[in-house]
Design an enzyme around this catalytic site. Structure first.
Site, short mmCIF file in Angstrom:
data_model
loop_
_atom_site.label_atom_id
_atom_site.label_comp_id
_atom_site.label_asym_id
_atom_site.label_seq_id
_atom_site.Cartn_x
_atom_site.Cartn_y
_atom_site.Cartn_z
CB SER A 94 13.38 32.51 64.02
OG SER A 94 13.26 32.61 65.38
CG ASN A 108 3.27 25.80 67.46
OD1 ASN A 108 4.37 26.56 68.05
ND2 ASN A 108 3.01 24.76 67.66
CB THR A 115 -7.10 63.41 32.34
OG1 THR A 115 -7.15 63.74 31.07
CG2 THR A 115 -7.81 63.59 33.65
CG HIS A 116 -4.82 60.05 29.23
ND1 HIS A 116 -5.42 59.18 28.94
CD2 HIS A 116 -6.61 61.02 30.07
CE1 HIS A 116 -6.54 58.68 28.86
NE2 HIS A 116 -7.31 59.50 29.56
CB SER A 155 24.71 64.35 40.51
OG SER A 155 26.16 63.99 38.55
CE LYS A 212 20.50 65.40 37.52
NZ LYS A 212 20.33 64.72 37.21
CG ASN A 226 19.41 63.83 41.28
OD1 ASN A 226 18.95 64.86 39.91
ND2 ASN A 226 20.51 63.80 41.47
CD GLU A 273 15.15 60.18 41.54
OE1 GLU A 273 15.44 59.66 40.67
OE2 GLU A 273 15.11 61.02 42.20
CE1 TYR A 314 4.49 28.60 64.02
CE2 TYR A 314 5.43 26.17 63.40
CZ TYR A 314 5.92 27.20 63.87
OH TYR A 314 7.20 28.61 63.54
CD GLN A 352 12.04 30.61 62.25
OE1 GLN A 352 12.06 29.58 63.49
NE2 GLN A 352 13.65 30.16 61.91
CE LYS A 368 7.68 35.02 64.90
NZ LYS A 368 7.50 34.11 63.87
N1 ARG Z 1 10.65 30.71 65.55
C1 ARG Z 1 9.04 30.27 65.31
C2 ARG Z 1 8.81 30.82 65.08
O1 ARG Z 1 8.67 32.24 64.19
C3 ARG Z 1 8.44 29.44 66.55
C4 ARG Z 1 7.69 28.72 67.43
C5 ARG Z 1 8.07 27.71 66.77
N2 ARG Z 1 6.80 26.31 66.73
C6 ARG Z 1 7.69 25.09 66.55
N3 ARG Z 1 6.77 23.96 67.37
N4 ARG Z 1 9.16 24.68 66.58
O2 ARG Z 1 7.40 30.04 64.38
#
Ligand code: ARG
Length: 454
Positions: free
Chosen positions: A20, A107, A152-153, A274, A280, A282, A287, A314, A319, A322
């Protein structure tokens, strides 16, 4: 980091699949701040010495500066930002570094980092919402007397002040800012000390850690604390709502900038041409934002789906929180910034908005109200004015040109004073209830917003 129990090394594909750090590296500042606070608690508990604390703190700060300068090499083999930073620290300072992870798990560490990240993002997003509100208020201030049909509408309904229309969006973005502020009650809770799920046999002063990091509260259940992502889902909802509001404003801007409306001209800097049609210009920003609102909704759905059905506590699924979160924070932030610019530079054509209000049918409701004031039940007045409207349309005679005798043919309560209704200033001035668009009310609202945002 877990070499003790394993005989084989991780498969290359798992390293690639599970890493990650390519996206969570951006938690580095929060990770370092959290580790420094944690080290402080370890020292207070007698697990590390004052000297070791100084080494850890110095080492982490140096790593932070390196990352900032783009000189730090993140390694995918080390999976995530947490292990990258910890490994680098231990490599540099030795045994003291190896003590840092005492009474801590990734965690509770990642939960902490995410909360710090969200808290910071809320502050930045709120400032961007305020800047967009200020841009809208600025346009309203520049055109306090411009009139537009209210729809409206997407059918012309009743005249309003353009400023009133703009201030409607200021209200929406204000609720968005209020929601963000409210979300801090859930975000601003310190989870560190929850360990993997059951805290630790080494008791640390969690209130001290919270104080170091400026948290308002400390989590009260270790199992909840390591698996709770409500706060992130809530932030994603808040940003999805920002997306909805931006998309609506974008749609208005797109309509206003069309030749059919012609109410506004966008700056060259905020439009594109364009490759084929030379004429044009735009409204791409509007958009794109209408399109990106779909991403903001999708990110919310993505996290809700990730959370659903997770057993306590957990699970690695988390993960997946994110990328949607970072994407929504980035997308909404940039959209707010660029909208503030676009709205700020938008040129309003008051003659065009006025001529869009030239149709006297916009006063039909006012004519019905006129009869109500003379004792006609509203439903009857509505029907009388409906017939009057049909007459006006069929004969091609606008309301102000229909002779009084004809009016009286529809209802004998009409007199000469009916013709005073067909004046847009008077029509607006008559709308004086709280929240209605009389010039006096709108001026007061403008002043209120300027004071609040100023
Ligand atoms: N990269 C992990 C996450 O974003 C961190 C926690 C990982 N914990 C584990 N027990 N593997 O959740």
């Amino acid at each position: 980091m877990w070499k003790g129990r394993f005989q084989k090394s991780t498969a290359a594909l798992l390293t690639q699949y599970g890493e990650s750090v390519s996206f969570d590296w951006r938690l580095y500042k929060h990770d370092i701040a959290g580790s420094i606070a944690h080290a402080g608690a370890l020292e207070r508990a007698g697990i590390i010495s004052g000297d070791e604390l100084a080494q850890i703190t110095g080492g982490l700060k140096a790593i932070g500066r390196e990352i900032e300068a783009g000189e730090f090499e993140f390694k995918v083999e080390l999976e995530d930002v947490h292990m990258n930073i910890e490994a680098a620290l231990t490599e540099r300072i030795g045994p003291a570094g190896a003590k840092l992870h005492t009474a801590r798990s990734r965690n509770d560490q990642v939960a902490l980092d995410m909360r710090l990240y969200c808290r910071e993002a809320v502050g930045e997003l709120t400032a961007k919402l305020r800047a967009l509100q200020a841009a809208l208020v600025g346009r309203a201030r520049a055109h306090p007397a411009a009139v537009v049909p209210g729809y409206t509408h997407l059918q012309r309904g009743q005249p309003v002040l353009f400023a009133h229309h703009l201030l409607a969006y200021v209200e929406m973005f204000d609720r968005d800012a209020a929601r963000l502020d409210d979300s801090l009650a859930r975000i601003d809770v310190m989870p560190l000390g929850s360990g993997a799920l059951a805290g630790s046999t080494i008791t640390l002063d969690r209130e001290f850690v919270a104080g170091q990091l400026g948290f308002a509260a400390v989590s009260q259940n270790s199992m909840d604390a390591v698996s709770d992502r409500d706060f992130a889902a809530e932030l994603l909802f808040d940003l999805a709502m920002v997306g909805a509001h931006l998309s609506r404003l974008g749609e208005d801007v797109i309509l206003w900038a069309s030749a059919e409306f012609g109410f506004v001209t966008l700056s060259d800097a905020h439009t594109t041409g364009s490759s084929l049609m030379p004429q044009k210009k735009n409204p791409d920003i509007a958009e794109l934002t209408r399109g990106k609102s779909g991403r903001l909704y999708g990110n919310l759905m993505s996290l809700l789906t990730t959370i659903k059905g997770l057993p306590m506590t957990y699970n690695r699924d988390l993960q997946e929180d994110k990328e949607p979160l970072f994407d929504s924070i980035d997308t909404a932030g940039l959209a707010l910034e660029i909208f503030a610019e676009m709205v700020g530079d938008m040129v309003v054509d008051e003659a065009a908005t006025r001529s869009a209000c030239a149709d006297p049918l916009l006063f039909a409701t006012d004519v019905a109200d006129y009869l109500v004031k003379r004792g006609v039940p509203f439903r009857d007045a509505h029907e009388i004015v409906g017939r009057l409207t049909a007459h006006s349309v069929e004969t091609g005679t606008p309301f102000p040109e229909i002779p009084l005798a004809d009016y009286r043919g529809f209802c004998d309560l009409f007199d000469e004073s009916v013709f005073a209704l067909f004046d847009i200033r008077a029509a607006l001035a008559a709308r004086g209830a709280t929240g209605a668009p009389s010039p006096e009310n709108v001026a007061a609202q403008l002043a209120r917003w300027e004071k609040r945002l100023g």
